[in-house]
Write a protein that holds these residues in place. Structure first.
Motif, PDB file in Angstrom:
ATOM      1  N   VAL A 156     -57.536 -48.309 -16.565  1.00  0.00           N
ATOM      2  CA  VAL A 156     -57.726 -47.052 -17.544  1.00  0.00           C
ATOM      3  C   VAL A 156     -56.590 -46.907 -18.378  1.00  0.00           C
ATOM      4  O   VAL A 156     -56.634 -46.509 -19.378  1.00  0.00           O
ATOM      5  N   GLU A 157     -55.353 -47.089 -17.592  1.00  0.00           N
ATOM      6  CA  GLU A 157     -54.284 -46.983 -18.426  1.00  0.00           C
ATOM      7  C   GLU A 157     -54.158 -48.094 -19.693  1.00  0.00           C
ATOM      8  O   GLU A 157     -53.832 -47.755 -20.883  1.00  0.00           O
ATOM      9  N   LYS A 158     -54.568 -49.199 -19.459  1.00  0.00           N
ATOM     10  CA  LYS A 158     -54.702 -50.322 -20.467  1.00  0.00           C
ATOM     11  C   LYS A 158     -55.681 -49.919 -21.498  1.00  0.00           C
ATOM     12  O   LYS A 158     -55.639 -50.098 -22.997  1.00  0.00           O
ATOM     13  N   TYR A 159     -56.925 -49.051 -21.240  1.00  0.00           N
ATOM     14  CA  TYR A 159     -57.845 -48.977 -22.183  1.00  0.00           C
ATOM     15  C   TYR A 159     -57.425 -47.907 -22.964  1.00  0.00           C
ATOM     16  O   TYR A 159     -57.715 -47.568 -24.136  1.00  0.00           O
ATOM     17  N   VAL A 160     -56.690 -46.845 -22.438  1.00  0.00           N
ATOM     18  CA  VAL A 160     -55.924 -45.681 -23.216  1.00  0.00           C
ATOM     19  C   VAL A 160     -55.034 -46.350 -24.291  1.00  0.00           C
ATOM     20  O   VAL A 160     -55.042 -45.764 -25.485  1.00  0.00           O
TER      21      VAL A 160
ATOM     22  N   ILE B  17     -58.377 -52.479  -0.251  1.00  0.00           N
ATOM     23  CA  ILE B  17     -58.799 -51.119  -0.860  1.00  0.00           C
ATOM     24  C   ILE B  17     -57.608 -50.595  -1.851  1.00  0.00           C
ATOM     25  O   ILE B  17     -57.777 -50.058  -2.930  1.00  0.00           O
ATOM     26  N   GLU B  18     -56.540 -50.614  -1.341  1.00  0.00           N
ATOM     27  CA  GLU B  18     -55.237 -50.064  -1.916  1.00  0.00           C
ATOM     28  C   GLU B  18     -55.086 -50.866  -3.359  1.00  0.00           C
ATOM     29  O   GLU B  18     -54.813 -50.280  -4.318  1.00  0.00           O
ATOM     30  N   LYS B  19     -55.107 -52.312  -2.942  1.00  0.00           N
ATOM     31  CA  LYS B  19     -54.893 -53.086  -4.233  1.00  0.00           C
ATOM     32  C   LYS B  19     -56.058 -52.733  -5.355  1.00  0.00           C
ATOM     33  O   LYS B  19     -55.728 -52.408  -6.670  1.00  0.00           O
ATOM     34  N   HIS B  20     -57.161 -52.759  -4.838  1.00  0.00           N
ATOM     35  CA  HIS B  20     -58.336 -52.424  -5.810  1.00  0.00           C
ATOM     36  C   HIS B  20     -58.284 -51.245  -6.634  1.00  0.00           C
ATOM     37  O   HIS B  20     -58.332 -51.244  -7.789  1.00  0.00           O
ATOM     38  N   THR B  21     -58.072 -50.044  -5.896  1.00  0.00           N
ATOM     39  CA  THR B  21     -57.777 -48.806  -6.398  1.00  0.00           C
ATOM     40  C   THR B  21     -56.698 -48.710  -7.609  1.00  0.00           C
ATOM     41  O   THR B  21     -56.755 -48.250  -8.723  1.00  0.00           O
ATOM     42  N   GLN B  22     -55.479 -49.383  -7.202  1.00  0.00           N
ATOM     43  CA  GLN B  22     -54.586 -49.299  -8.057  1.00  0.00           C
ATOM     44  C   GLN B  22     -54.848 -50.236  -9.429  1.00  0.00           C
ATOM     45  O   GLN B  22     -54.469 -49.736 -10.494  1.00  0.00           O
ATOM     46  N   SER B  23     -55.550 -51.541  -9.247  1.00  0.00           N
ATOM     47  CA  SER B  23     -55.856 -52.242 -10.447  1.00  0.00           C
ATOM     48  C   SER B  23     -56.949 -51.288 -11.287  1.00  0.00           C
ATOM     49  O   SER B  23     -56.796 -51.595 -12.450  1.00  0.00           O
ATOM     50  N   GLY B  24     -57.696 -50.564 -10.913  1.00  0.00           N
ATOM     51  CA  GLY B  24     -58.714 -49.735 -11.367  1.00  0.00           C
ATOM     52  C   GLY B  24     -57.839 -48.648 -12.326  1.00  0.00           C
ATOM     53  O   GLY B  24     -58.208 -48.667 -13.515  1.00  0.00           O
ATOM     54  N   LEU B  25     -56.996 -48.052 -11.650  1.00  0.00           N
ATOM     55  CA  LEU B  25     -55.889 -47.148 -12.334  1.00  0.00           C
ATOM     56  C   LEU B  25     -55.409 -47.965 -13.702  1.00  0.00           C
ATOM     57  O   LEU B  25     -55.067 -47.382 -14.854  1.00  0.00           O
ATOM     58  N   GLU B  26     -55.017 -48.970 -13.402  1.00  0.00           N
ATOM     59  CA  GLU B  26     -54.095 -49.756 -14.534  1.00  0.00           C
ATOM     60  C   GLU B  26     -55.177 -50.086 -15.612  1.00  0.00           C
ATOM     61  O   GLU B  26     -54.764 -50.043 -16.540  1.00  0.00           O
TER      62      GLU B  26
ATOM     63  N   LEU C 181     -58.560 -38.876 -21.149  1.00  0.00           N
ATOM     64  CA  LEU C 181     -58.450 -40.127 -19.991  1.00  0.00           C
ATOM     65  C   LEU C 181     -57.192 -39.796 -19.290  1.00  0.00           C
ATOM     66  O   LEU C 181     -56.881 -40.157 -18.085  1.00  0.00           O
ATOM     67  N   THR C 182     -56.138 -39.718 -20.214  1.00  0.00           N
ATOM     68  CA  THR C 182     -54.890 -39.718 -19.518  1.00  0.00           C
ATOM     69  C   THR C 182     -54.620 -38.557 -18.372  1.00  0.00           C
ATOM     70  O   THR C 182     -54.036 -38.527 -17.564  1.00  0.00           O
ATOM     71  N   LYS C 183     -55.273 -37.293 -18.983  1.00  0.00           N
ATOM     72  CA  LYS C 183     -55.020 -36.261 -18.144  1.00  0.00           C
ATOM     73  C   LYS C 183     -56.079 -36.409 -16.763  1.00  0.00           C
ATOM     74  O   LYS C 183     -55.375 -36.408 -15.698  1.00  0.00           O
ATOM     75  N   TYR C 184     -56.856 -37.115 -17.079  1.00  0.00           N
ATOM     76  CA  TYR C 184     -57.803 -37.573 -15.832  1.00  0.00           C
ATOM     77  C   TYR C 184     -57.141 -38.283 -15.023  1.00  0.00           C
ATOM     78  O   TYR C 184     -57.444 -38.479 -13.506  1.00  0.00           O
ATOM     79  N   LEU C 185     -56.392 -39.367 -15.533  1.00  0.00           N
ATOM     80  CA  LEU C 185     -55.830 -40.548 -14.851  1.00  0.00           C
ATOM     81  C   LEU C 185     -54.685 -39.952 -13.996  1.00  0.00           C
ATOM     82  O   LEU C 185     -54.670 -40.560 -12.652  1.00  0.00           O
ATOM     83  N   GLN C 186     -54.244 -38.993 -14.475  1.00  0.00           N
ATOM     84  CA  GLN C 186     -52.884 -38.301 -13.781  1.00  0.00           C
ATOM     85  C   GLN C 186     -53.502 -37.543 -12.284  1.00  0.00           C
ATOM     86  O   GLN C 186     -53.123 -37.707 -11.445  1.00  0.00           O
TER      87      GLN C 186
END
Length: 539
Positions: A25-29, A14-23, A102-107
């Motif tokens: 978002v960063e990649k899309y931004v 779960i920890e790895k999956h959520t981190q990958s999801g945030l990455e 998205l950057t604000k939401y990502l933070q």
């Protein structure tokens, strides 16, 4: 199905999956940012391209500017400039609605995820601490129970020993009893710690961690939903400007349909018609009879034959038909240019003189208006000294009067030349009101002499002729109609207001300055911006 139930033992996953999801978002931004940079560079290149091929201010008076093909090319450049603006709008909206949002939401998601991980870590540490206490109490219980067994065994051997005294036996029994009591206490403590640990472990696996995992699941699902909205905006941002881009492309198409080859040919004729008569027949020169060759020369210097028409007569440089003749642009004016444009063909001379007259009249009207304004200002200063010193305007009034006299002299001079060239002065009327030194309102003729309003001054006859022309021009039949695409206030002098959708009669076509003269049904006339209407001219 939720993570807390199905993935209760998959904390690392779960920890790895959520981190990958945030990455992701960063990649899309980052991807969208690079897309906006491409759009901005594209728009910049389009603007530079339009600017490169657009006419400079110094060349807008070129004859080609009146050609419909040239005007259409300018329209295409303007549409491309507008198209570039829409590409910039796409980049701006993507940056604002996708990247920044998205950057604000990502933070926010990162901070929320960090909080959940800290809660999980805290619960894990609490369970581990309880387990350490359990293990410690267990080992102590084990140690004390063994000591109690040894003390009991020692007491039993001492009791059976015949050599042991009664005191020794009693002491051994007391020691065994004490050790048994301590062992019992350790046993009870171990049982309590075991019960506490089992309770916390049950809470950890069935309460705390499932709640945290479910919160992280909700966080991840919100992250996915927000990312999906970003995907939609990536398309919708461009769809939003498509109608305007379509109008730009329609404007380019319209520019192609506005090209009129026949009108362009007529413009070329109007701009270059010389007014000369075609050369007459070459007379026969009979040298055998001693006829003077010079007597056959034309008194007007008209070319005599095909040799001159083809530019092959090297003894005469008749520029009109010379192959080396060039267009009279400011860079190519020959050294023989005269102020009265006598170096030009008759037709072109009349046009240049008329153009010069119009320029002088506009400048003269400007000076007259300024003189009138200065006179009013002087009158105000005299009545209200606190607002200013009337004497401070003396130099400006004097300079304006000198300019008016100079321009009137030039006007008379060019009208004389135009009359000699066979043309009529079709200059617009201007007010001849000036102010005397006392600020009183006087009327002066072109020669500067005072004239009474009831008695016309003969010196103003040159303007009376144009007055008749202007009155006739007001009755000119319309050359077409136009429909307003936008509202126009018509606040400036000489303009007329209009509302979107209003249909007006076209009296005078745009002459290249961006203004068209129109008339309403009630007779009101004025100028409107050509770009604000759709023209429908009579063929």
């Amino acid at each position: 199905m939720d993570w807390g139930t199905e993935l209760w033992d998959q904390y690392d996953i779960i920890e790895k999956h959520t981190q990958s999801g945030l990455e992701l978002v960063e990649k899309y931004v980052k991807f969208v940012k690079e897309r906006t940079e491409i759009e901005q560079n594209y728009a910049k290149q389009l603007r530079n391209l339009s600017k490169k091929y657009n006419l400079k201010r110094s060349t807008k008076d070129e004859p080609e500017c009146r050609l419909s093909s040239y005007q259409s090319f300018l329209d295409i450049l303007n549409e491309m400039n507008d198209y570039a603006g829409q590409r910039e709008l796409i980049a701006e909206n993507m940056m604002m609605n996708i990247c920044i949002d998205l950057t604000k939401y990502l933070q926010e998601l990162k901070q929320e995820r960090k909080t959940y991980l800290m809660e999980a870590k805290k619960a894990q540490q609490s369970l581990e601490c309880t387990y350490k206490h359990l293990d410690s109490s267990k080992k102590r219980f084990e140690r004390e129970w063994r000591e109690a067994e040894r003390s009991a065994l020692y007491a039993e051997r001492t009791d059976q020993d015949i050599n042991a005294t009664k005191a020794d036996v009693e002491k051994a029994k007391q020691q065994a009893h004490m050790r048994a009591h301590v062992a019992e206490e350790c046993k009870n403590d171990y049982a309590a710690q075991l019960q506490k640990f089992n309770k916390e472990q049950n809470q950890f696996y069935f309460g705390d961690m499932p709640v945290i995992f479910n919160k992280m699941q909700d966080l991840d699902e919100r992250r996915v939903q927000k990312l999906a909205q970003g995907y939609f905006l990536f398309s919708d941002t461009e769809k939003h400007v498509m109608p305007i881009i379509g109008k730009c492309l329609e404007g380019i198409t319209k520019a192609g349909t506005n090209v009129n080859e026949r009108n362009d040919s007529m413009v070329v004729i109007e701009q270059n018609k010389s007014g000369f008569e075609r050369p007459g027949d070459v007379e026969f020169e009979d040298y055998s009879q001693g006829i003077n060759r010079a007597s056959s020369e034309s008194s007007l210097g008209t070319p005599k034959g095909p040799l001159e028409l083809l530019g092959k007569n090297k003894s005469k440089n008749f520029w009109l038909f010379s192959k080396k003749s060039k267009k009279f642009t400011p860079e190519r004016i020959p050294a023989t240019v005269t102020e009265d444009f006598g170096h030009l063909p008759p037709e072109q001379r009349r046009k240049r003189l008329q153009q010069k007259l119009d320029e002088i009249c506009k400048e003269l009207q400007k000076e007259v208006d300024q003189s009138e304004a200065l006179g009013k200002m002087k009158d105000v200063y005299e009545k209200n000294p606190q607002m200013g010193d009337p004497a401070s305007l003396a130099s400006q009034i004097s300079q304006t009067s000198q300019n008016i006299e100079r321009l009137r002299g030039e006007l008379n001079k060019y009208e004389t030349w135009l009359a000699e060239a066979g043309g009529r002065g079709e200059t617009f009327r201007y007010k001849t009101h000036t102010f005397n030194n006392n600020g009183a309102h006087d009327i002066h003729g072109p020669d500067g002499a005072h004239s009474d309003e009831s008695t016309p001054d003969p010196s103003q006859a040159i303007y009376a002729e144009f007055d008749d022309d202007f009155e006739d021009e007001e009755l000119t039949a319309p050359i077409g109609t136009c429909t307003a695409m936008y509202n126009f206030p018509g606040a400036s002098e000489g303009t007329i207001s209009m509302q979107e959708g209003e249909v007006l009669a076209v009296v005078e076509e745009d002459k290249g300055d961006g203004w068209t003269r129109v008339r309403r049904n009630n007779g009101d006339e004025g100028y409107i911006p050509t770009s604000y209407v759709t023209l429908n001219l009579n063929k």
